[in-house]
Design a protein around this motif. Structure first.
Motif, PDB file in Angstrom:
ATOM      1  N   TYR A   1       0.847  -1.187   0.064  1.00  0.00           N
ATOM      2  CA  TYR A   1      -0.079  -0.079  -0.012  1.00  0.00           C
ATOM      3  C   TYR A   1       0.736   1.371  -0.036  1.00  0.00           C
ATOM      4  CZ  TYR A   1      -4.421   2.295   0.540  1.00  0.00           C
ATOM      5  OH  TYR A   1      -5.474   2.908   0.486  1.00  0.00           O
ATOM      6  N   PHE A   2       2.142   1.004   0.604  1.00  0.00           N
ATOM      7  CA  PHE A   2       3.044   2.265   0.450  1.00  0.00           C
ATOM      8  C   PHE A   2       3.283   2.826  -0.947  1.00  0.00           C
ATOM      9  CE2 PHE A   2       7.375   4.135   0.699  1.00  0.00           C
ATOM     10  CZ  PHE A   2       7.171   5.080   1.774  1.00  0.00           C
ATOM     11  N   GLY A   3       3.747   1.557  -1.819  1.00  0.00           N
ATOM     12  CA  GLY A   3       3.923   1.788  -3.041  1.00  0.00           C
ATOM     13  C   GLY A   3       2.512   2.472  -3.912  1.00  0.00           C
ATOM     14  N   ASP A   4       1.519   1.916  -3.581  1.00  0.00           N
ATOM     15  CA  ASP A   4       0.167   2.448  -4.067  1.00  0.00           C
ATOM     16  C   ASP A   4      -0.034   4.208  -3.885  1.00  0.00           C
ATOM     17  OD1 ASP A   4      -1.593   1.297  -5.965  1.00  0.00           O
ATOM     18  OD2 ASP A   4      -3.065   0.939  -4.331  1.00  0.00           O
ATOM     19  N   ALA A   5       0.700   4.218  -2.628  1.00  0.00           N
ATOM     20  CA  ALA A   5       0.253   5.736  -1.887  1.00  0.00           C
ATOM     21  C   ALA A   5       1.283   6.558  -2.827  1.00  0.00           C
ATOM     22  CB  ALA A   5       0.491   5.892  -0.620  1.00  0.00           C
ATOM     23  N   THR A   6       2.473   6.188  -2.970  1.00  0.00           N
ATOM     24  CA  THR A   6       3.257   6.862  -3.780  1.00  0.00           C
ATOM     25  C   THR A   6       2.981   7.250  -5.216  1.00  0.00           C
ATOM     26  OG1 THR A   6       5.077   6.142  -2.333  1.00  0.00           O
ATOM     27  CG2 THR A   6       5.867   7.164  -4.380  1.00  0.00           C
ATOM     28  N   ALA A   7       2.365   6.140  -5.901  1.00  0.00           N
ATOM     29  CA  ALA A   7       2.079   5.967  -7.316  1.00  0.00           C
ATOM     30  C   ALA A   7       0.827   7.114  -7.367  1.00  0.00           C
ATOM     31  CB  ALA A   7       1.618   4.672  -7.640  1.00  0.00           C
ATOM     32  N   HIS A   8       0.019   7.000  -6.441  1.00  0.00           N
ATOM     33  CA  HIS A   8      -1.191   7.853  -6.509  1.00  0.00           C
ATOM     34  C   HIS A   8      -0.907   9.476  -6.461  1.00  0.00           C
ATOM     35  CE1 HIS A   8      -4.433   4.697  -5.459  1.00  0.00           C
ATOM     36  NE2 HIS A   8      -4.023   4.524  -6.544  1.00  0.00           N
ATOM     37  N   ALA A   9       0.197   9.858  -5.526  1.00  0.00           N
ATOM     38  CA  ALA A   9       0.626  10.932  -5.563  1.00  0.00           C
ATOM     39  C   ALA A   9       1.121  11.704  -6.820  1.00  0.00           C
ATOM     40  CB  ALA A   9       1.559  11.373  -4.233  1.00  0.00           C
ATOM     41  N   SER A  10       1.705  10.621  -7.642  1.00  0.00           N
ATOM     42  CA  SER A  10       2.329  11.290  -8.744  1.00  0.00           C
ATOM     43  C   SER A  10       1.371  11.957  -9.799  1.00  0.00           C
ATOM     44  CB  SER A  10       2.715   9.911  -9.691  1.00  0.00           C
ATOM     45  OG  SER A  10       2.053   9.083  -9.936  1.00  0.00           O
ATOM     46  N   ILE A  11      -0.092  11.627  -9.678  1.00  0.00           N
ATOM     47  CA  ILE A  11      -1.075  12.614 -10.708  1.00  0.00           C
ATOM     48  C   ILE A  11      -1.140  14.028 -10.180  1.00  0.00           C
ATOM     49  CG2 ILE A  11      -3.437  13.202 -10.735  1.00  0.00           C
ATOM     50  CD1 ILE A  11      -2.567  11.226 -12.629  1.00  0.00           C
ATOM     51  N   LEU A  12      -0.797  14.328  -8.717  1.00  0.00           N
ATOM     52  CA  LEU A  12      -0.665  15.566  -8.412  1.00  0.00           C
ATOM     53  C   LEU A  12       0.896  16.221  -8.968  1.00  0.00           C
ATOM     54  CD1 LEU A  12      -1.413  17.819  -6.669  1.00  0.00           C
ATOM     55  CD2 LEU A  12      -0.299  16.748  -4.689  1.00  0.00           C
ATOM     56  N   GLY A  13       1.795  15.441  -9.082  1.00  0.00           N
ATOM     57  CA  GLY A  13       2.937  15.826  -9.627  1.00  0.00           C
ATOM     58  C   GLY A  13       2.949  16.393 -11.091  1.00  0.00           C
ATOM     59  N   VAL A  14       2.075  15.260 -11.994  1.00  0.00           N
ATOM     60  CA  VAL A  14       1.853  15.729 -13.034  1.00  0.00           C
ATOM     61  C   VAL A  14       1.130  17.228 -13.228  1.00  0.00           C
ATOM     62  CG1 VAL A  14       0.306  14.838 -15.270  1.00  0.00           C
ATOM     63  CG2 VAL A  14       1.635  13.310 -13.976  1.00  0.00           C
ATOM     64  N   ALA A  15       0.218  17.166 -12.552  1.00  0.00           N
ATOM     65  CA  ALA A  15      -0.586  18.675 -12.679  1.00  0.00           C
ATOM     66  C   ALA A  15       0.291  19.752 -12.272  1.00  0.00           C
ATOM     67  CB  ALA A  15      -1.853  18.448 -11.714  1.00  0.00           C
ATOM     68  N   LEU A  16       1.324  19.633 -11.272  1.00  0.00           N
ATOM     69  CA  LEU A  16       1.816  20.631 -11.077  1.00  0.00           C
ATOM     70  C   LEU A  16       3.178  21.008 -11.994  1.00  0.00           C
ATOM     71  CD1 LEU A  16       2.637  19.940  -7.159  1.00  0.00           C
ATOM     72  CD2 LEU A  16       1.228  21.639  -8.061  1.00  0.00           C
ATOM     73  N   ALA A  17       3.677  19.708 -12.582  1.00  0.00           N
ATOM     74  CA  ALA A  17       4.617  20.153 -13.637  1.00  0.00           C
ATOM     75  C   ALA A  17       4.082  20.645 -14.795  1.00  0.00           C
ATOM     76  CB  ALA A  17       5.275  18.557 -13.930  1.00  0.00           C
ATOM     77  N   LEU A  18       2.838  20.423 -15.131  1.00  0.00           N
ATOM     78  CA  LEU A  18       2.192  21.175 -16.613  1.00  0.00           C
ATOM     79  C   LEU A  18       1.905  22.478 -16.035  1.00  0.00           C
ATOM     80  CD1 LEU A  18      -0.099  18.045 -17.763  1.00  0.00           C
ATOM     81  CD2 LEU A  18       1.975  18.966 -18.813  1.00  0.00           C
ATOM     82  N   GLY A  19       1.486  22.689 -14.730  1.00  0.00           N
ATOM     83  CA  GLY A  19       1.038  24.065 -14.179  1.00  0.00           C
ATOM     84  C   GLY A  19       2.172  25.096 -14.297  1.00  0.00           C
ATOM     85  N   PHE A  20       3.518  24.500 -14.025  1.00  0.00           N
ATOM     86  CA  PHE A  20       4.571  25.410 -13.909  1.00  0.00           C
ATOM     87  C   PHE A  20       5.488  25.231 -15.068  1.00  0.00           C
ATOM     88  CE2 PHE A  20       3.236  24.796  -9.374  1.00  0.00           C
ATOM     89  CZ  PHE A  20       3.541  26.340  -9.069  1.00  0.00           C
ATOM     90  N   ASP A  21       5.034  24.408 -16.101  1.00  0.00           N
ATOM     91  CA  ASP A  21       5.805  24.110 -17.398  1.00  0.00           C
ATOM     92  C   ASP A  21       7.174  23.591 -17.001  1.00  0.00           C
ATOM     93  OD1 ASP A  21       6.028  24.158 -20.209  1.00  0.00           O
ATOM     94  OD2 ASP A  21       6.868  26.332 -20.168  1.00  0.00           O
ATOM     95  N   VAL A  22       7.318  22.620 -16.447  1.00  0.00           N
ATOM     96  CA  VAL A  22       8.560  21.792 -15.960  1.00  0.00           C
ATOM     97  C   VAL A  22       8.506  20.418 -16.433  1.00  0.00           C
ATOM     98  CG1 VAL A  22       9.145  23.451 -14.255  1.00  0.00           C
ATOM     99  CG2 VAL A  22       7.975  21.319 -13.674  1.00  0.00           C
TER     100      VAL A  22
END
Length: 267
Positions: A36-57
């Protein structure tokens, strides 16, 4: 025509790079019951996608940073009055929900959410290959370097302390490698299936391996076979590639469990 010009070749190389990195790490995830630790880390990556696109990185940089923050947060809060399953459930689903909400607010940015949720291995570029294999080899190198220490702290923390090892430090090593694997896997199998590529090959190999090292090697071979077979089945049947790869891995687990149970009964 270059060897890497064929999209199927790039897809196969990307999948193999992920399988070789995720398999030995997945063994530790299984041994430590950290699925479940791996699952939690994976789910958080969607937030990383949004932030990356928002800040153009770079999406890779955004996913890696968010995965590292999530993994570090879980490691820090663990044992401070929160049940681990409760803590992981709250953080995993909160991060996934925040990421999906953040994506909806991105103006002027077209995003194929399904590609991030289930992967888009057939669209892997040469740059993606470089990132996947660079991250994968880094994970393998780190695991090989810390293998003995990680194994000792996994099997017996008290023995690790007696040997002068710090279990919390080794936990941090696993946390960092897990974040890197999540970052490189998002293109191959997507957020929702990353945990499967960590756990299923390792669980399959557990039916036959009698040493930790053999289990890691068998897991790598299982994951690699699932990637190649999944690509072939997907190409022939026109099914989604990421889910097909994981489905093949699941079938291997079922077969290995039945055969392994039969062998144990015969003894």
């Amino acid at each position: 025509m270059s060897f890497l010009d064929d999209f199927l070749v790039r897809a196969a190389l990307a999948g193999l790079g992920l399988a070789l990195a995720a398999a030995p790490l997945g063994c530790f995830v299984v041994w430590r019951r950290m699925s479940y630790f791996g699952d939690a880390t994976a789910h958080a990556s969607i937030l990383g996608v949004a932030l990356a696109l928002g800040f153009d990185v770079s999406v890779f940089a955004g996913v890696l940073t968010t995965a590292l923050i999530m993994a570090t947060t879980v490691s820090t809060l663990a044992g401070r009055g929160y049940a681990m399953d409760t803590l992981l459930g709250v953080l995993a689903h909160s991060a996934l929900a925040l990421g999906l909400v953040a994506v909806s607010f991105l103006d002027g940015v077209r995003i194929d959410l399904m590609a991030y949720l289930f992967g888009d291995i057939l669209a892997v570029s040469r740059t993606d290959l470089l990132l996947i294999w660079g991250g994968g080899l880094s994970v393998l190198g780190l695991l090989c370097w810390r293998w003995s220490a990680l194994l000792t702290t996994t099997l017996n923390p008290d023995l690790a302390y007696a040997a002068g090892l710090n279990p919390k430090r080794e936990q941090l090593v696993l946390t960092l490698t897990l974040a890197v694997v999540v970052a490189v896997a998002i293109k191959v199998v997507g957020v929702l299936l990353i945990a499967a590529m960590l756990i299923v090959p390792a669980a399959t190999a557990r039916n036959f391996a009698n040493t930790p090292e053999r289990m890691a090697i068998a897991a790598a071979l299982t994951g690699s076979f699932a990637v190649v077979s999944g690509l072939h089945v997907s190409f022939v049947t026109d099914s989604p590639t990421g889910p097909t790869i994981v489905s093949i891995a699941a079938c291997l687990f079922v077969v290995a469990s039945v055969v392994g149970a039969g062998l144990r009964k015969a003894r």
